[in-house]
Every structure is written in C-alpha cells, then in structure tokens.
Design a protein around this motif. Structure first.
Motif, PDB file in Angstrom:
ATOM      1  N   LEU A 461       0.738  -1.076  -0.085  1.00 53.27           N
ATOM      2  CA  LEU A 461       0.398   0.059  -0.006  1.00 53.27           C
ATOM      3  C   LEU A 461       1.204   0.771   0.200  1.00 53.27           C
ATOM      4  CD1 LEU A 461      -3.141  -0.052   0.761  1.00 53.27           C
ATOM      5  CD2 LEU A 461      -2.976   0.996   3.074  1.00 53.27           C
ATOM      6  N   ASN A 462       1.885   1.426   0.814  1.00 51.88           N
ATOM      7  CA  ASN A 462       3.102   2.667   0.466  1.00 51.88           C
ATOM      8  C   ASN A 462       3.343   2.650  -0.862  1.00 51.88           C
ATOM      9  OD1 ASN A 462       2.362   3.105   3.380  1.00 51.88           O
ATOM     10  ND2 ASN A 462       4.184   1.812   4.576  1.00 51.88           N
ATOM     11  N   LEU A 463       3.262   1.398  -1.358  1.00 53.20           N
ATOM     12  CA  LEU A 463       4.075   1.586  -2.538  1.00 53.20           C
ATOM     13  C   LEU A 463       3.542   2.143  -3.670  1.00 53.20           C
ATOM     14  CD1 LEU A 463       7.215   0.783  -4.096  1.00 53.20           C
ATOM     15  CD2 LEU A 463       5.658  -1.173  -5.042  1.00 53.20           C
ATOM     16  N   VAL A 464       1.823   1.650  -3.428  1.00 49.10           N
ATOM     17  CA  VAL A 464       1.435   2.563  -4.573  1.00 49.10           C
ATOM     18  C   VAL A 464       0.795   3.802  -3.991  1.00 49.10           C
ATOM     19  CG1 VAL A 464      -1.173   1.862  -4.309  1.00 49.10           C
ATOM     20  CG2 VAL A 464      -0.054   0.678  -4.665  1.00 49.10           C
ATOM     21  N   ILE A 465       0.656   4.215  -2.583  1.00 46.63           N
ATOM     22  CA  ILE A 465       1.152   5.450  -1.706  1.00 46.63           C
ATOM     23  C   ILE A 465       2.144   6.451  -2.717  1.00 46.63           C
ATOM     24  CG2 ILE A 465       0.115   7.144  -0.362  1.00 46.63           C
ATOM     25  CD1 ILE A 465      -1.154   4.837   1.099  1.00 46.63           C
ATOM     26  N   LEU A 472      -1.023  12.416  -1.562  1.00 46.01           N
ATOM     27  CA  LEU A 472      -2.517  11.920  -0.906  1.00 46.01           C
ATOM     28  C   LEU A 472      -1.581  12.146   0.560  1.00 46.01           C
ATOM     29  CD1 LEU A 472      -3.735   8.249  -1.600  1.00 46.01           C
ATOM     30  CD2 LEU A 472      -2.634   8.848   1.199  1.00 46.01           C
ATOM     31  N   ALA A 473      -2.615  12.248   2.020  1.00 46.31           N
ATOM     32  CA  ALA A 473      -2.410  12.657   3.140  1.00 46.31           C
ATOM     33  C   ALA A 473      -3.166  12.259   3.620  1.00 46.31           C
ATOM     34  CB  ALA A 473      -1.868  14.211   3.411  1.00 46.31           C
ATOM     35  N   ILE A 474      -2.639  11.422   4.908  1.00 44.43           N
ATOM     36  CA  ILE A 474      -3.128  11.012   6.077  1.00 44.43           C
ATOM     37  C   ILE A 474      -4.235  11.924   7.170  1.00 44.43           C
ATOM     38  CG2 ILE A 474      -4.042   8.751   7.561  1.00 44.43           C
ATOM     39  CD1 ILE A 474      -3.738   7.097   5.508  1.00 44.43           C
ATOM     40  N   ASN A 485       2.351  11.216   0.419  1.00 41.53           N
ATOM     41  CA  ASN A 485       2.946  11.095  -0.517  1.00 41.53           C
ATOM     42  C   ASN A 485       4.155  11.919  -1.014  1.00 41.53           C
ATOM     43  OD1 ASN A 485       1.803  11.839  -1.828  1.00 41.53           O
ATOM     44  ND2 ASN A 485       1.059  10.146  -3.132  1.00 41.53           N
ATOM     45  N   ASP A 486       4.575  11.680  -1.839  1.00 44.93           N
ATOM     46  CA  ASP A 486       5.921  12.763  -2.406  1.00 44.93           C
ATOM     47  C   ASP A 486       5.464  13.490  -4.219  1.00 44.93           C
ATOM     48  OD1 ASP A 486       7.922  11.915  -1.269  1.00 44.93           O
ATOM     49  OD2 ASP A 486       8.889  10.498  -3.019  1.00 44.93           O
ATOM     50  N   ALA A 487       4.121  12.765  -4.238  1.00 45.15           N
ATOM     51  CA  ALA A 487       2.922  13.512  -5.139  1.00 45.15           C
ATOM     52  C   ALA A 487       2.769  14.575  -4.659  1.00 45.15           C
ATOM     53  CB  ALA A 487       2.448  12.225  -5.391  1.00 45.15           C
TER      54      ALA A 487
END
Ligand code: ADP
Length: 819
Positions: A461-465, A472-474, A485-487
């Motif tokens: 999941l972390n890889l996908v994120i 994306l942020a939680i 994430n970096d994006a």
C-alpha cells in the motif's frame, strides 16, 4: 424476643423438682446433737440447675427462681424441716445462678448458657465443671456462714457435705440436662429427628455393658462387699464412652452412679464400709463425679478425634476435587503449561505444551532442559540461537526471576516453522528444597503469519501511495499528518521539501489555497477538517497561487477513514493537479467553438444567397423559375439540417467532457421557461403542462439541455393534425432521488426500438421528421454523468413517456459518483 416457656414446661420442671426433693428428704440422717436432720443426697440441685438454665428471658428466670425457692421451703416444712431451714432456702439459687452466670461468660455457645449448642469439646466440659464448682463453693461458704449465725450446731463438715451433694448433682444431672437440651436444639436447628434408630452393634454393646455392670453390682457390692470392686465400674463406663457419644455416656454414668449411691445408702457395697452415713454418702458421690468426668473425658475426646478425622477426610476430598479440576483446566488450555524442577524433571505438563513442541511424548520434552547437542534442541530463539541454560526463561525462573513472555521458535531447525512466546514464573521449592518453576508457552504462529501478511500489505500500500500521481495525505483529528506521499509535496510545493506535510497541519494560507473566485480558503473550510467530522468532500476546485510560481488548479477530495473505537478520527485527503487537463479542455472548447463558428459562417452565406435567389424567383411566372425555387428550398433545408447537426455535435462533445458544475436547480421554473421559449409564433408550445417538480442537485445548463431535448422531441413527434399535449411531472425515487417524467400524445416508439433510440445517430421514425439522432444520446450521457438513469415507456394514454432520475441532494450526488 424469645417467648416465655409454655406453662406446662414450667409445671413439669416444678413437679420433677418437688418429687426429687421430697424423695431426697427421706434420705436423711439425724444431725449431730440437736442439729436438724441432714440430707445425704441432693439430686434436686441438678434438676433446679437445668430448670433455671433453661430460662431464656430474665422474666422467666425470676418466675422460676421464686417458684423454686417457694417449693423448696414448702417441701422442707412438710418433711420435718425447721422454719429457719426453710427460710435459708432463699440462698439456694445462688449456686445455680452463679454457675449459669459463669457459663454465660465462659461458654456462651452452649445451650443453658445463652447459646444453642450441645457439649462437643472437652474444654467446654471443663469450663462447665469449673463454673459449677466455683458457684457451689460460694454458696456453701455463704450458706454455712449465715447458718452459723442462726443455727449454732451448723459445722463446716456439714457445709462440706452440702457442697459435695450439690456439686455431684449438678455435675451429673445438670450436665446431662445441658447435653439433652443442646442435643434437642441442635436436632431442631438442623431439621432432623432427635430420635435415631440404634444399630445392632449399639444394642449389643449396651446389653454387654449392662450385664457387666449388673454382674459387678451383684457379685461385687452384694456378695463380696469387702473386695474393692468399685473401680471395676469404671471399666463399664470406659466401655460405654468408647462406643457412644457424650449423651449416652452421661446417662449411663448417672444410672450406674445412682445405683452405686443408693446401694451405699442402704449399706451395701464397699463404700458402705466408711464410718458415718454422711461420709459414706460423700464418698459415693465423689465416686459418681469421678465416673462422670472419666466418661465425659473419653467420650468427648473420642468425638473430637472423630470430628478431626472427618474434617481431614473432607479437606482431602476437596483437594482431590481441586486437583481433578486443575487437571481438566490444564488439559483444555490453549497455552502450554509445565511445572519443571531444578533437576530438569517435568513434574506436570499439558497436551498443548506437547503439541507446541511438535511431539506427543512427554519424555521428549526433557530435552528442553537436558544438556544435548544444539542441533537436536527442540527450541531456539528468534535469532536461531538454541535454547540453553544461559538464555532460557526456565533457567531464570529457577533462579527466582519472573520472565515476561518472549518469542521463541520450537521444533528442530529443519522442522516446520512455528512461533511461541515463553514466560516463566518461579514456584516455591519442594520438600527437598529443589527449586521449581512454571513455564507458560503460547503458540503465536497464526498471529505471526497474520502480522507478516499485514506488514506485506502495508508495504504494498505504501508503494502504491508513493507511486500515485495524485497527492495523498492521511491526517489525524487535531491536525497531525500520519502519512503523505511525494506527489503531494511536488504538487503543493513544486519542489521536494521534506519538512512540509509532516508533523502538524499548516493553515490553508501557508499553502496559498484560494477559491476559483479568488477568496482565500478559510481554516474551517479545510477539506480534511470536514472529513474528520464525517463529511465527504468530492473534487472541490481550488487554486494554488504560490508566490513566484504559475497558478495551479487543484481538485481536492477528502474522506473520513474507519478507525478503531477510542482512537483519534482520521481523514484521507486526495489532491489532483488538473491545471494541464483544464488547459487541454479549454483549448478543445475554443477549437470546437472556432470550428462551429467557421462552419456556421459559410453556411450563413449559403443560406443568405439561397434566400435571395428564393425571393427573386418567387416573383417570376416562369415555370423553370418555379422549379428552381423548389431546388433552392431543398438547399435551405439542408443548410438548416447541417446547422442543427453542428450544434448537436458540439453539445455531444461538451456533454461528455465538460466538468459538472452542480447547484440547486428548480425544475418547475426551468420547465416553465422552456414552455415560454417554445411558445413563439410558428413553434408549437401551448400544450406543455408542468406538474409537481422538486429542486434537483445538478448542472443547470446540462439539465436544461435534457428537458429541452425531451420536450422538443415530444413537440416534434406528433401525427399531423394532432395538437401536442405534454405533461412534465415527477415521483420520488428513493432517498435523495427523484424520477422526472415527460409524457406526450405523439406517435410513440415501438417496444423493440425503446432501448436503441438512446444510441448515437439512431433514428426510429420515418424520414418525415427531421433530426440528427443525437438528442437522446446527449440526454443519456448527461443523466448518467449525474449518476441517474434514463428510459422510455409507452404512455398508457397513447404516445411515449420518457423518464429519468436525478439527485436532489449533494450527498446523493456524491454517493452516486462513488459508485
Ligand atoms: P432526432 O430527434 O434528432 O432524430 P433523437 O435522439 O432525439 O434524435 O431521437 C431518436 C429517435 O427517437 C427519433 O428519431 C425518434 O424516432 C425517436 N423519438 C424520440 N423522441 C420521441 C417521441 N417523443 N415520440 C416518438 N418518437 C421519438
């Protein structure tokens, strides 16, 4: 409050007392000199003691004392007693009351001393005897002192005789009374019958003892009075006391003693050899007391031993039960448990322990501790290091240390992979001081596998994120980033600054976020904040205007996340940079606009010239000119068709790609509007009837296009000569949804065509109706983009009924988009 004893009970005591007292008054010998005659025995003292002891209230006691003194005085006067003696009777209750008072202090549990129990212990009997002796002595001293004042012949030897008589009576008859009273009360309290059927052995023993006693009396007392046969009576007392309880023993002692005293008084037996009658009686009564003490001592001791044995048996049985229960618990435990001693012996182990080690043989387990080669070890640490005396929890526990559960791997190195936790607790050493410890082993293989799977999933999941193009942020309630994430960093900062989107959430102003109309985003509008409160945010448009950088257009969504009870709420925020997409769309729209404009221009020119030709030809009478006018009309018709086609194509493209701008749309107004605009001269719009129509949550322009298309079709597809009648109304269609219906009186659609009319370019009607076949395809696309459905049915009154659904609330719209 205990009630008074029934009158008949008091009468019974009184009658018994008078009878026994009168009887003993006949056992008198003359006094010394002019002294009044002296009683040899005083069994009435025993009766009086039980009588007063059985009183449970002070009122009853007062009545009993008055009665006892009065009756004693009367009997004395009636049996040659002097008036002085009768008056001195007033002192007699002192001995009974004194004994009762001391017993209430020393043995309050006993019946007769305020309690409800019978005599059970030797110590109780001793205390009762002591109380009686003390009371009798006090009475004796007092009675003699007073007697000496008024009766000159009163002597201390008389006093001694009196004390012996009283004590003998109280210690035998009195104690028997206490035993009977206590026995009856205990039987009543326990709800059992006081009478028990004697066994054959009991009867045989009683008969044997009676025969032996009879023999001693006849041949000892009767035939050989000089022989000291009295002591032989103690044998029968021992016999009874060994076989029976205190009650039977006391009764037997009383009986045997009574007979002995009686024989002595009538001058038979060894004691009759004592010089004076007074002394004979005294010796005989001491003898009775000795027998009583002996009998009670044996019987009560035996009873105590029996009680102790039965207590022991009970506690042994309870221990055995506990042990059996413990075995059962151990056998059914999922955790493996073993008790191991310092010599490496397994004293106790359960099934779960054996299966955890992959062996069914308890002996195999010895290897846990034995000094054996490492590769044969049954257990090793998480690092593969075998279990040995230095590192094992067992060794630590045997040395007195409690070890919290730690992870180990049981089984041989090449065996199946298993995981356990092992904890150990020291136990008290055994009798030989060998240390012992308890080891508890829990199989955690399943949890481990589950945990590993979870970790793998989390890594995926972390890889996908991390690889997502969307940011994306939680975020946790209270404004703390859990993950990002970096994006997100790239979208929001343009560079990969690492300090942002970690730790606490910054206010929107620091992110330079603005509404499309230029207002800055307020703190309370922050999408994550709304999502934490449970509200979903879908693709809201914001502009990012970082100083010194080109403005970006963002779509921000935020969703509440499910968390375990009691933990902080969380939200997921998704940020999509649509700047490039938007610019493509804009260029496409402007391209489409240009194309439409550029195509429309030459069309207008063609139409204009055709119209001019038409006008010129219209005035001519020439038949060729009339023919040419018809051709020009065809040209103009085709121009109109082409114009409609271009505008439909444009609308089709826009319906597919244009972003929805949802808002509250009042349908009823919209239908009225369409009706008015259609109601132009030359267009037929008079028969449009708007019914009950709610507000919907949708894109205003697109919804208008749907209604306009459907109403336009309804006006168009009517048989010639029929004036169109159109009803637009609605029915509710589930929570947050409405079904809108457009019914006409037109030519209707064949059932086989009803699905296909929504396909692009499909036309069901004859060529007599103009059209492009795109209108319904555009409607379908628009309705579906709002999450709704469109279909057509036959109108029961003739014609068609087009129906479509739309959301009425933003939530319904958002939920539909999610699906
Ligand atoms: P167009 O009207 O341009 O042909 P549409 O997509 O609007 O294209 O309609 C497709 C076909 O469905 C029409 O050709 C017609 O045959 C049929 N149709 C549409 N509306 C009605 C109506 N109200 N009554 C009867 N037929 C209709």
């Amino acid at each position: 409050m205990p009630a008074l004893r029934p009158v008949w009970g008091t009468l019974l005591y009184a009658a018994l007392y008078v009878a026994v007292l009168s009887f003993s008054r006949f056992m008198v010998v003359d006094g010394v000199g002019s002294a009044p005659p002296v009683s040899l025995i005083a069994p009435s003292a025993g009766i009086a003691f039980v009588w007063l002891a059985s009183a449970r209230t002070s009122k009853q006691l007062a009545i009993d004392v008055v009665l006892q003194v009065g009756l004693a005085a009367i009997v004395l006067l009636q049996t040659d007693g002097t008036a002085v003696q009768a008056v001195l009777m007033i002192l007699t209750p002192i001995q009974y009351l004194g004994a009762i008072y001391l017993m209430r202090r020393w043995t309050p549990q006993l019946w007769g001393a305020g309690g409800r129990a019978s005599l059970h212990r030797l110590s109780e009997f001793g205390l009762v005897l002591a109380a009686m002796t003390a009371a009798v002595l006090v009475y004796g001293v007092l009675r003699t002192a007073v007697g000496e004042l008024v009766i000159p012949e009163e002597t201390w030897s008389l006093a001694l005789g009196r004390a012996t008589r009283s004590l003998a009576a109280m210690a035998t008859i009195g104690v028997l009374g206490l035993l009977i009273g206590g026995y009856l009360t205990e039987a009543r309290d326990a709800g059992r019958s006081p009478l028990t059927r004697p066994t054959g052995a009991d009867l045989a023993n009683l008969a044997g003892a009676a025969a032996a006693t009879g023999f001693i009396f006849v041949f000892g007392f009767g035939s050989n009075p000089e022989a000291p046969t009295t002591f032989m009576l103690t044998l029968t007392v021992v016999w009874i006391a060994v076989r029976f309880g205190p009650l039977v023993t006391a009764a037997s002692c009383l009986l045997i003693g009574g007979v002995g005293v009686w024989l002595t008084i009538v001058d038979i037996g060894p004691i009759a050899a004592v010089d004076s009658a007074v002394n004979q009686a005294a010796v005989a009564q001491v003898f009775v007391v000795v027998m009583m003490v002996l009998g009670m001592a044996i019987s009560l001791s035996r009873r105590q031993v029996l009680d102790t044995v039965s207590d022991l048996e009970r506690s042994q049985a309870a221990n055995a039960r506990r042990a059996a229960e413990l075995d059962l618990v151990m056998a059914n435990l999922n955790d493996g448990v073993a008790i191991i001693d310092g010599n490496g012996r397994i004293l106790h182990s359960n099934h779960a322990l054996q299966t955890a080690f992959g062996t069914q043989e308890p002996e195999e387990l010895e290897r846990v501790r034995e000094d054996i080669p490492d590769d044969e070890r049954l257990i090793r640490g998480s690092d593969g290091e075998p279990f040995n005396d230095e590192n094992s929890p067992l060794a630590a526990a045997l040395a007195g240390e409690t070890v919290a559960p730690e992870e180990w791997r049981p089984g041989k190195e090449d065996g199946p992979i298993k995981w356990v936790t092992i904890g150990a607790t020291p136990l008290p050493p055994d009798e030989d001081d060998v240390p012992r410890a308890m080891v508890v082993l829990r199989d955690i293989s399943a949890e481990k596998i589950h945990q590993d799977a979870l970790e793998t999933r989390a890594a995926e999941l972390n890889l996908v994120i991390d690889k997502l193009n969307d940011g994306l942020a939680i975020v946790e309630e209270g404004g703390h980033y859990v993950q990002s994430n970096d994006a997100l960093r790239v979208i929001m900062t343009g560079a990969e600054e690492t300090e942002v989107f970690e730790g606490d959430v910054e206010p929107p102003s620091e992110h330079h976020l603005y509404h499309p109309d230029g207002r800055p985003m307020r703190d309370d509008e922050y999408p994550y904040l709304r999502a934490v409160r449970g509200i979903e945010v879908h693709d809201e448009e914001y502009h990012l205007r970082r100083p010194g950088a080109a403005s970006q257009i963002l779509h921000i969504s935020a969703y509440p996340l499910r968390v375990e009870r009691g933990t902080k709420r969380r939200a997921m925020v998704v940020v999509r940079d649509i700047t490039v997409e938007r610019s493509y769309q804009d260029s496409l729209a402007s391209f489409a606009g240009t194309v439409a404009h550029d195509l429309n221009n030459p069309l207008s020119v063609i139409d204009g010239w055709a119209e001019a030709i038409e006008e010129d030809l219209g005035d001519s009478e020439d038949p060729i000119a009339a023919q040419a006018a018809g051709m020009v009309q065809h040209i103009r018709g085709s121009v109109d068709q082409m114009r409609a086609f271009i505008s439909d194509l444009l609308a089709h493209a826009v319906a597919r790609d244009q972003m929805l701008r949802t808002e509250r749309v009042p349908l009823r107004n919209m239908v009225k509007h369409i009706a008015t605009s259609r109601d132009k001269p030359g267009l037929r719009g008079g028969g449009i009837v708007p019914g009950d129509l709610p507000d919907v949550w949708a894109d205003r322009l697109l919804v208008r296009q749907v209604l306009d298309n459907l109403i336009g079709n309804a006006l168009k597809y009517v048989a010639s000569g029929v004036s169109p009648q159109i009803h637009v109304d609605s029915v509710p269609s589930g929570e947050g949804w409405v079904e809108v219906r457009v019914r006409d009186n037109g030519i209707g659609i064949e059932p086989a065509q009803r699905e296909r009319v929504f396909d692009s370019f499909h036309r069901a009607s004859q060529e007599s109706y103009s059209g492009t076949g795109l209108g319904l395809a555009i409607c379908k696309r628009i309705v579906e983009r709002h999450g709704g459905r469109i279909w057509v049915e036959g109108n029961p009154e003739g014609g068609s009924c087009f129906a479509f659904t739309l959301p009425t609330t933003p939530e319904a719209f958002a939920a539909a988009l999610d699906h």
